[in-house]
Design a protein around this motif. Structure first.
Motif, PDB file in Angstrom:
ATOM      1  N   ALA A 143       0.820  -1.212   0.000  1.00 15.40           N
ATOM      2  CA  ALA A 143       0.000   0.000   0.000  1.00 15.40           C
ATOM      3  C   ALA A 143       0.852   1.258   0.000  1.00 15.40           C
ATOM      4  O   ALA A 143       0.659   2.170  -0.819  1.00 15.40           O
ATOM      5  CB  ALA A 143      -0.929  -0.006   1.216  1.00 15.40           C
ATOM      6  N   LEU A 144       1.787   1.352   0.941  1.00 20.38           N
ATOM      7  CA  LEU A 144       2.618   2.548   1.029  1.00 20.38           C
ATOM      8  C   LEU A 144       3.494   2.692  -0.204  1.00 20.38           C
ATOM      9  O   LEU A 144       3.661   3.802  -0.741  1.00 20.38           O
ATOM     10  CB  LEU A 144       3.483   2.494   2.282  1.00 20.38           C
ATOM     11  N   GLU A 145       4.024   1.590  -0.668  1.00 22.36           N
ATOM     12  CA  GLU A 145       4.870   1.632  -1.858  1.00 22.36           C
ATOM     13  C   GLU A 145       4.086   2.125  -3.077  1.00 22.36           C
ATOM     14  O   GLU A 145       4.598   2.918  -3.883  1.00 22.36           O
ATOM     15  CB  GLU A 145       5.449   0.240  -2.131  1.00 22.36           C
ATOM     16  N   GLN A 146       2.848   1.672  -3.206  1.00 19.63           N
ATOM     17  CA  GLN A 146       2.020   2.137  -4.316  1.00 19.63           C
ATOM     18  C   GLN A 146       1.759   3.630  -4.211  1.00 19.63           C
ATOM     19  O   GLN A 146       1.834   4.355  -5.209  1.00 19.63           O
ATOM     20  CB  GLN A 146       0.688   1.382  -4.343  1.00 19.63           C
ATOM     21  N   SER A 147       1.438   4.120  -3.005  1.00 20.34           N
ATOM     22  CA  SER A 147       1.170   5.544  -2.823  1.00 20.34           C
ATOM     23  C   SER A 147       2.377   6.381  -3.186  1.00 20.34           C
ATOM     24  O   SER A 147       2.259   7.408  -3.875  1.00 20.34           O
ATOM     25  CB  SER A 147       0.765   5.817  -1.364  1.00 20.34           C
TER      26      SER A 147
ATOM     27  N   ASN B 137      -2.852   7.010   1.149  1.00 22.57           N
ATOM     28  CA  ASN B 137      -2.295   8.107   0.354  1.00 22.57           C
ATOM     29  C   ASN B 137      -2.088   9.354   1.206  1.00 22.57           C
ATOM     30  O   ASN B 137      -1.092  10.070   1.056  1.00 22.57           O
ATOM     31  CB  ASN B 137      -3.209   8.437  -0.822  1.00 22.57           C
ATOM     32  N   PHE B 138      -3.037   9.626   2.093  1.00 22.46           N
ATOM     33  CA  PHE B 138      -2.882  10.765   2.998  1.00 22.46           C
ATOM     34  C   PHE B 138      -1.694  10.557   3.922  1.00 22.46           C
ATOM     35  O   PHE B 138      -0.874  11.464   4.114  1.00 22.46           O
ATOM     36  CB  PHE B 138      -4.161  10.964   3.810  1.00 22.46           C
ATOM     37  N   LEU B 139      -1.572   9.373   4.500  1.00 25.36           N
ATOM     38  CA  LEU B 139      -0.467   9.108   5.417  1.00 25.36           C
ATOM     39  C   LEU B 139       0.880   9.195   4.701  1.00 25.36           C
ATOM     40  O   LEU B 139       1.855   9.741   5.243  1.00 25.36           O
ATOM     41  CB  LEU B 139      -0.635   7.733   6.054  1.00 25.36           C
TER      42      LEU B 139
ATOM     43  N   ALA C   4       3.467   4.498  11.758  1.00 25.41           N
ATOM     44  CA  ALA C   4       2.625   4.021  12.857  1.00 25.41           C
ATOM     45  C   ALA C   4       2.097   5.185  13.672  1.00 25.41           C
ATOM     46  O   ALA C   4       0.913   5.219  14.048  1.00 25.41           O
ATOM     47  CB  ALA C   4       3.419   3.061  13.741  1.00 25.41           C
ATOM     48  N   ASP C   5       2.949   6.153  13.946  1.00 29.61           N
ATOM     49  CA  ASP C   5       2.522   7.323  14.713  1.00 29.61           C
ATOM     50  C   ASP C   5       1.440   8.098  13.972  1.00 29.61           C
ATOM     51  O   ASP C   5       0.448   8.537  14.571  1.00 29.61           O
ATOM     52  CB  ASP C   5       3.714   8.233  14.993  1.00 29.61           C
ATOM     53  N   LEU C   6       1.625   8.258  12.667  1.00 30.93           N
ATOM     54  CA  LEU C   6       0.643   9.008  11.881  1.00 30.93           C
ATOM     55  C   LEU C   6      -0.672   8.239  11.781  1.00 30.93           C
ATOM     56  O   LEU C   6      -1.752   8.839  11.827  1.00 30.93           O
ATOM     57  CB  LEU C   6       1.195   9.299  10.483  1.00 30.93           C
TER      58      LEU C   6
ATOM     59  N   ALA D 108      -2.562   8.711  14.948  1.00 36.52           N
ATOM     60  CA  ALA D 108      -3.120  10.068  15.021  1.00 36.52           C
ATOM     61  C   ALA D 108      -4.361  10.195  14.142  1.00 36.52           C
ATOM     62  O   ALA D 108      -5.359  10.819  14.538  1.00 36.52           O
ATOM     63  CB  ALA D 108      -2.066  11.091  14.603  1.00 36.52           C
ATOM     64  N   LEU D 109      -4.319   9.593  12.945  1.00 41.16           N
ATOM     65  CA  LEU D 109      -5.482   9.648  12.054  1.00 41.16           C
ATOM     66  C   LEU D 109      -6.667   8.918  12.670  1.00 41.16           C
ATOM     67  O   LEU D 109      -7.793   9.438  12.679  1.00 41.16           O
ATOM     68  CB  LEU D 109      -5.128   9.038  10.698  1.00 41.16           C
TER      69      LEU D 109
END
Length: 670
Positions: free
Chosen positions: A33-37, A69-71, A119-121, A124-125
């Protein structure tokens, strides 16, 4: 009418990839997921490079999903020493996750990436995740430097209602074959209305229908190597070869210095001071009294709650947005050590039979969560209230009562405590008039700024922006003919050694009762239009007690004795209201220019109307200042800064101070 919001259903495929049973598609690539974003959306929009050294940068996304995507964007902003001052991320979502499901989904992403910063973000979300009710929700992180605006609802309906200037667009969502509406021409047309100059876009999809819709809406695209199992993806920019929109998306107000004069230190003015200071503005606050909150904002307590209506009217939607945003701002004040005095046990609304039927129908229709509002029988309501009641109604767990003066002081104190704050407060100064400084020479203030004079004719302040937050005096001081407001006298009563000493929560209905310290109960209030007498009247106390006694029988004894010649404590304040009972929030219309061009403007829409440069209003809040003030301040600050508006444009038009000018033009009454 607002559609019912249906949450997403969280499911996982055998390989651990989050999956939507509703659409039969995955939320992100199995390759990560993060890699795609980072590959598709950040790299595809040339970020973080494009936001570097800018004041404001806005990302618009179609389909929030899990928020990865936001993160990813937030994490990249955090890691960039040359980042923009304020990052805005705006996203639509028809089926948002519940908070618990969002935590589970993001935990899987975090576990796979093994990145502590993410993880922190993610925590928070999830902690800030809004209640799942339709409308626009604005969340703030990093002290307001990162703002997430979520529009819950069908993108086909909500996207055209947003008003912003997008610098980058993330075209995300389930595959066009699975969710064709999100990739349809109306979506791209809506994006074209808000794309700024040099706006870029990126998407993992390279479907032919997507390419054609992009071209038809003024975007040019390029095919690039895709991510994971995708052979190709699309990137590009907004580069129309023809005019594709009637109005340009919003830009910041052009000023040599970001300096505003705010007139009035009540709920509206103090909220404006805090919202402008949070963006680094220099603010001069002028108040005719010796301290803040001396008019209607000085009542011992005021109630705050949403407004439920069967058709989810504009007033209901505005009030709901204001309610949630106010709760966020008050929580931020609490965290910063400037907590206003308020209750936290909820609020009861007792209803007549007709009201109960209408609200019950609305609750059933919209499927609101019990944490937002729930119907209660008389027995349930009495258990909550701690006293006998005449009937049931509905309960707002997050509603309550607040000391308005403590809120005003807290907001001003919070603004002054910000690093580098420039807040100049002038108490005991009555503003008589303003005039435009048309000098050509450049001075410390921007040429053509506004000069503010007191009632002795002395110049007290000068700035490029003046905001009238002074209720009844706003129309006079701003010399407005088409801003009709009326005074409504409201007398409240304080009951010492009250028969309602056991009352645990505020109760409203045909009147209200609010428990105060030391066994005092506040009851009220009268509603007397065009009456400006501020002396206490025995008849007003009698009226308050009799009306509230119909809801709370414990006051029956006082009702029987209310005609006795006894002095009661109380307070009189004048509410400022408009004929449509909605406030005046936003830039003032230029009435003189409208008169000169009245024939052409007879069919004008709000964005067509001439505006007076640098003049804004935040007044006529009536009895809902507690739930409207913070949202109104955020709206004006966003308009000044060219940021995304915090609520839908159609709702802003209902608040527009120039709406009565527009009506006069349409009626040819100028």
């Amino acid at each position: 009418m607002t559609a019912t919001l249906i949450p997403a259903t969280l499911a996982f495929r055998d390989d651990g990839t989050p999956f939507s049973p509703r659409y039969g598609d995955v939320y992100h690539s199995p390759s990560g997921a993060l890699e795609q974003s980072e590959y598709v959306f950040l790299r595809g929009n040339h970020l973080p490079g494009r936001w570097q050294n800018k004041r404001v940068f806005t990302v618009l996304e179609t389909g929030f999903g899990m928020g990865v995507n936001f993160l990813a964007t937030w994490a990249a902003w955090r890691a960039d020493p040359a980042r923009c001052e304020r990052l805005h991320f705006v996203s639509t979502e028809m089926h948002p996750f519940s908070r618990d499901d969002l935590r589970i989904a993001l935990a899987a992403v975090v576990e796979r990436t093994a990145r502590a910063d993410l993880a922190d973000l993610a925590h928070a979300l999830a902690d800030a995740w809004p209640m799942l009710v339709p409308g626009t929700h604005r969340l703030e992180f990093e002290g307001g430097r990162v703002t997430l605006t979520l529009a819950f609802g069908d993108a086909l309906e909500v996207l055209p209602k947003l008003w912003l200037r997008a610098d980058a667009i993330y075209l995300d969502g389930f595959a066009p074959a699975k969710n064709p509406e999100l990739w349809s021409p109306p979506i791209f047309k809506a994006l074209a209305r808000v794309a700024g100059e040099d706006c870029t876009f990126a998407t993992w999809s390279s479907a032919g229908d997507v390419k054609r819709a992009l071209q038809q809406s003024g975007f040019e695209y390029h095919k690039e190597t895709g991510f994971g199992d995708k052979w190709t993806m699309l990137t590009g920019r907004f580069a129309p070869r023809w005019r594709v929109r009637r109005h340009e998306p919003p830009l910041p107000v052009a000023l040599d210095e970001r300096h505003a004069v705010v007139i009035g230190a009540g709920l509206a003015g103090s909220a404006l001071v805090e919202r402008l200071a949070a963006r680094g503005w220099r603010v001069t606050l002028i108040e005719r009294h010796a301290e803040p909150a001396r008019e209607a904002s000085g009542n011992p307590a005021g109630v705050f709650h949403p407004l439920i209506s069967r058709d989810d009217s504009s007033a209901s939607r505005i009030t709901r947005a204001g309610f949630f945003y106010a709760l966020q701002r008050w929580a931020a004040l609490d965290a910063a050590g400037h907590a206003p005095s308020r209750t936290h046990a909820g609020l009861l609304h007792l209803a007549t039979d007709d009201e109960a039927q209408a609200v019950a129908a609305a609750l059933e229709s919209f499927g609101y969560s019990d944490e937002f509002v729930r119907g209660v029988s008389r027995e349930e309501a009495e258990a909550i209230a701690g006293t006998s009641l005449a009937q049931g109604g509905w309960f707002y767990p997050l509603g309550g009562a607040i000391d308005p003066a403590s809120l005003c002081r807290a907001q001003i104190a919070a603004a002054r405590a910000l690093p580098g704050a420039q807040i100049d407060v002038r108490y005991g100064v009555a503003v008589a008039r303003i005039e435009r400084d048309e000098r050509d020479e450049v001075s410390a203030e921007k040429a053509g700024s506004w000069r503010v004079y007191d009632d002795a004719g002395a110049l007290v302040a000068q700035a490029g922006v003046v905001i009238f937050a002074n209720a009844h005096d706003a129309s006079r001081a701003a010399a407005l003919d088409f801003a009709p407001t009326r005074n409504v006298r409201g007398q409240l009563t304080l009951l010492d050694a009250s028969p309602l000493a056991s009352l645990r929560v505020p109760v409203i209905g045909d009147g209200y009762a609010v428990p105060l310290p030391d066994d005092v109960t506040l009851v009220g209030a009268t509603y007397e239009v065009d009456d400006t007498d501020t002396t206490l009247r025995a008849g007003g106390h009698t009226e308050n007690i009799e009306r509230v006694a119909q809801m709370l029988p414990a006051l029956d004894a006082l009702r029987d004795a209310s005609s006795d010649d006894q002095e009661r404590r109380g307070r009189v304040a004048l509410r400022c209201v408009t004929s449509d009972r909605l406030p005046m929030i936003g830039q003032l219309g230029d009435e003189q220019a409208a008169r000169h061009d009245a024939q052409r403007l007879s069919g004008a829409w709000p964005l067509d109307l001439p505006r007076t440069p640098g003049l804004y209003g935040a007044f006529a809040f009536g009895s809902r200042g507690l739930v409207w003030a913070a949202l109104g301040a955020e709206l004006i600050a966003s308009q000044l800064e060219g940021e995304p508006w915090p609520i839908e444009r159609e709702l802003v038009e209902h608040l527009d101070p120039a709406r009565f000018l527009q009506r006069a033009l349409r009626l040819r009454a100028l």
